[in-house]
Design an enzyme around this catalytic site. Sequence first.
Site, PDB file in Angstrom:
ATOM      1  N   VAL A  72       0.719  -1.107   0.067  1.00 52.65           N
ATOM      2  CA  VAL A  72      -0.065   0.046  -0.048  1.00 52.65           C
ATOM      3  C   VAL A  72       0.802   1.146   0.033  1.00 52.65           C
ATOM      4  CG1 VAL A  72      -1.895   1.320   1.324  1.00 52.65           C
ATOM      5  CG2 VAL A  72      -1.800  -1.105   1.181  1.00 52.65           C
ATOM      6  N   LYS A  73       0.855   2.002  -1.215  1.00 54.36           N
ATOM      7  CA  LYS A  73       1.473   3.302  -1.073  1.00 54.36           C
ATOM      8  C   LYS A  73       0.927   4.397  -0.580  1.00 54.36           C
ATOM      9  CE  LYS A  73       4.101   4.919  -5.047  1.00 54.36           C
ATOM     10  NZ  LYS A  73       4.562   5.057  -6.493  1.00 54.36           N
TER      11      LYS A  73
END
Length: 216
Positions: free
Chosen positions: A82-83
């Site tokens: 997850v960025k």
Amino acid sequence: MKFFVDTADIGEINELNTAGLIDGVTTNPSLIKKAGRDFKEIIADICKVTEGDVSAEVIAIDQQGMIEQGKILAKIASNVVVKLPLTGDGLKACRALTAEGIKTNVTLCFSANQGLLAAKAGATYISPFIGRIDDIHTDGMELIHHLRVIIDNYDFKTQILAASIRTPLHVRDSAIFGADVATVPPAVLWGLLNHPLTTKGLDQFVEDAKAADIKI
């Protein structure tokens, strides 16, 4: 050093996979827009053809929204990372997602202090934007060096993911200064092969083989 390819194009990813050149993939909203397909479908397809980590970026900017979107993205595949943006809310979301065993990539890092905070928040990766730092007449490689020293000083587990890579020199210097990963556009990654002496030497070998009538 590991190579991630910075693209959402399945064809480009498959071509690089055949050469064994990449260890993962990074995406962002701009690359998804360029691909012209549903976001979650693209991420799912990339994860199917990529054994390594695949970064997928949240679009929320508040803590709770990022946490909720991060959990949704993490369910797409086991190798989703997850960025998150390097903001106060982003670091809070990073801490919460990390506590649940979800990998994170904290992006838009432009200073060593920012990177230190991301490491303390438990980020799996921190993404310093080398090219954009160079754009403002500051040395992006100095940031890679400072992050390497800080992370090693305190034995943080966060990996340095050199981003905004624009040239083969960026890749070379990122490796020299100790980045764990470089995320590279496909054209730049293939460009690492190029050297005029290699081309000249190969042309000479081909010419000599024909002249000698070599057959195998």
